[in-house]
Enzyme design. Structure first.
Site, PDB file in Angstrom:
ATOM      1  N   ARG A  37       0.825  -1.216   0.000  1.00 14.23           N
ATOM      2  CA  ARG A  37       0.000   0.000   0.000  1.00 14.23           C
ATOM      3  C   ARG A  37       0.857   1.264   0.000  1.00 14.23           C
ATOM      4  NH1 ARG A  37      -4.891  -1.784   3.960  1.00 14.23           N
ATOM      5  NH2 ARG A  37      -6.442  -2.161   2.344  1.00 14.23           N
ATOM      6  N   LYS A 207     -12.305 -11.179   8.834  1.00 14.63           N
ATOM      7  CA  LYS A 207     -13.261 -10.213   9.379  1.00 14.63           C
ATOM      8  C   LYS A 207     -14.645 -10.581   8.860  1.00 14.63           C
ATOM      9  CE  LYS A 207     -10.194  -6.153   9.100  1.00 14.63           C
ATOM     10  NZ  LYS A 207     -10.081  -4.894   8.333  1.00 14.63           N
ATOM     11  N   GLY A 360      -6.051  -5.588   1.002  1.00 12.57           N
ATOM     12  CA  GLY A 360      -4.681  -5.493   1.464  1.00 12.57           C
ATOM     13  C   GLY A 360      -4.099  -6.862   1.765  1.00 12.57           C
ATOM     14  N   GLY A 384     -12.384  -4.056   1.847  1.00 12.26           N
ATOM     15  CA  GLY A 384     -13.741  -3.652   2.190  1.00 12.26           C
ATOM     16  C   GLY A 384     -14.304  -2.696   1.150  1.00 12.26           C
TER      17      GLY A 384
HETATM   18  C1  3PG Z   1      -8.333  -1.649   5.046  1.00 13.50           C
HETATM   19  O1  3PG Z   1      -7.346  -2.137   5.574  1.00 13.50           O
HETATM   20  O2  3PG Z   1      -9.247  -2.346   4.558  1.00 13.50           O
HETATM   21  C2  3PG Z   1      -8.456  -0.158   4.911  1.00 13.50           C
HETATM   22  O3  3PG Z   1      -7.238   0.468   5.157  1.00 13.50           O
HETATM   23  C3  3PG Z   1      -9.531   0.344   5.847  1.00 13.50           C
HETATM   24  O4  3PG Z   1      -9.203  -0.027   7.160  1.00 13.50           O
HETATM   25  P1  3PG Z   1     -10.372  -0.376   8.172  1.00 13.50           P
HETATM   26  O5  3PG Z   1     -11.005  -1.660   7.685  1.00 13.50           O
HETATM   27  O6  3PG Z   1      -9.730  -0.524   9.505  1.00 13.50           O
HETATM   28  O7  3PG Z   1     -11.356   0.765   8.140  1.00 13.50           O
HETATM   29 MG    MG Z   2      -8.285  -4.476   5.528  1.00 13.43          MG
END
Ligand code: 3PG
Ligand code: MG
Length: 403
Positions: A37, A207, A360, A384
């Site tokens: 990233r 997640k 990521g 996401g």
């Molecule tokens: C990710 O890692 O998907 C983005 O950087 C957003 O991070 P977050 O899911 O903690 O909001």
């Molecule tokens: Mg993420």
């Protein structure tokens, strides 16, 4: 949506929202395990700087806990090492402010010269950044806005977050979308505009609550959904299987059941693991064995997809003409548990059609496994964000750039 080329940046302070949310070593050393990233953020930073802008980078790292800036700053993670790596990769010095909207940020912002680059501390150290209270976010955005004369959002991975630096801040300054955001949106538009079929979606990662909601909507887009990784255990539990100490979001089981019924009704094939690699505990060297999902030991933790699952997923991907893959199939960071993710990556790379790797973690996995990135059509920086785009949702960060 304006682009950077529509802005006059020479000599002006540009608040640049980047996604520098890199994975950190799982065992807690704080080491950056994949700089993907950061690399993806370099072109726009260089471009702005080359054009004479004074670049002030705003970014988040992880999900800091605590009620105040002080508590969060004490708990970390700090963006400082990320800023250090950014400087190395950029090949020019990068200043770092030890706060986000306080005296250090102010001093840093107002002493920058043309072409200089600075990074402010983790924007999520300010609780208002992610506050559910619109007024709190708006007030924080005002504090940030005074540092900049222009705003550029290049943080594709965060455009689905209704956060102050993503949603409220652009309204306060002349703004544009960075090239990364524009490129990512272009590819996703391709996926949602009459994709070649079969369209196979592979969803993994740890997640599940982030992703369960979107699967329901993907049922209207995909022909086949393969579920693996940490989220698969909630699906398996919903089917009544023992999952031992594996990651499980028990409160999501009813939602999973609804999704499974809906898939059946719509004729979308939902494919789950048939065997797993189960370990005694979460560690790179934990004792482990392959078990069928029908016979998972109550005292073990699922770490990866088993060999029959790898073969099954490869078969389900073989005839795909469009693929979207988000989330690893196991704990690929530990070599003993990387075979599932490697099998998915290899199967996706063999597909003859548009392949998009979103997120990521899956992108990091491809690099960690030493795979050739050019074997994939597009490797997205947003997990996401790309899922929510595919879901057809209005993304706050993109909406804020529209006018
Ligand atoms: C990710 O890692 O998907 C983005 O950087 C957003 O991070 P977050 O899911 O903690 O909001
Ligand atoms: Mg993420």
């Amino acid at each position: 949506m304006r682009s950077i080329d529509d802005l006059e940046v020479l000599g002006r302070r540009v608040l640049l929202r980047s996604d520098l949310n890199v994975p950190l070593d799982l065992t807690g050393t704080g080491e950056i395990t994949d700089a993907g990233r950061i690399r993806a953020s370099l072109p726009v930073i260089s471009k702005l700087s080359d054009q004479g802008a004074r670049v002030i980078v705003l970014a988040h790292l992880g999900r800091p806990a605590g009620a105040t800036f002080a508590e969060r700053a004490a708990g970390g993670p700090s963006l400082r090492p990320v800023a250090g790596r950014l400087g190395e990769l950029l090949g020019r010095p990068v200043a770092f402010a030890a706060d986000v909207a306080g005296p250090s940020a102010e001093q840093t912002a107002f002493t920058l010269g043309d072409e200089d680059v600075a990074v402010l501390e983790n924007v999520r150290f300010e609780p208002a950044e992610t506050s559910k209270d619109d007024a709190e976010r708006a007030a924080f955005a005002q504090r940030l806005a005074r540092f900049g004369e222009l705003y550029v959002d290049d943080a594709f991975g965060a455009v689905h977050r209704k956060h102050a630096s993503v949603y409220e801040l652009p309204a306060l300054l002349p703004h544009a979308a960075g090239d990364l955001v524009r490129d990512e949106v272009m590819v996703l538009r391709q996926l949602t505009t009459d994709p070649a079929r079969p369209f196979v979606v592979v969803l993994g990662g740890k997640k599940p609550s982030d992703k369960l909601a979107v699967i329901g909507n993907l049922l209207g887009l995909a022909d086949r959904i393969l579920v693996c990784g940490g989220m698969a255990y909630t699906f398996l539990a919903a089917q009544g299987y023992e999952v031992g100490n594996s990651v499980l979001e028990a409160d999501q089981i009813p939602a999973v059941k609804v999704v499974m019924e809906e898939a059946q009704r719509r004729g979308v094939e939902l494919v789950l693991p048939v065997d797993l690699v189960a370990a005694t505990h979460f560690a790179p060297d934990a004792e482990h064995s392959v078990v069928p999902v029908t016979d998972f030991p109550a005292d073990r933790e699922g770490m990866d997809a088993g060999p029959r699952t790898r073969a099954l997923f490869a078969e389900k991907l073989a005839d795909a003409k469009t693929v979207f893959w988000n989330g690893p199939a196991g704990v690929f960071e530990f070599p003993a548990f990387s075979a599932g993710t490697r099998a998915v990556a290899e199967a996706v790379s063999r597909v003859n059609g548009l392949t998009v790797v979103g997120g990521g973690d899956s992108a990091a996995a491809i690099r960690a496994l030493g795979m050739d990135e050019s074997a994939f059509g597009h490797i997205s920086t947003g997990g996401g964000a790309s899922l929510e785009y595919l879901e057809g949702k209005t993304l706050p960060g993109l909406m804020a750039l529209e006018d």
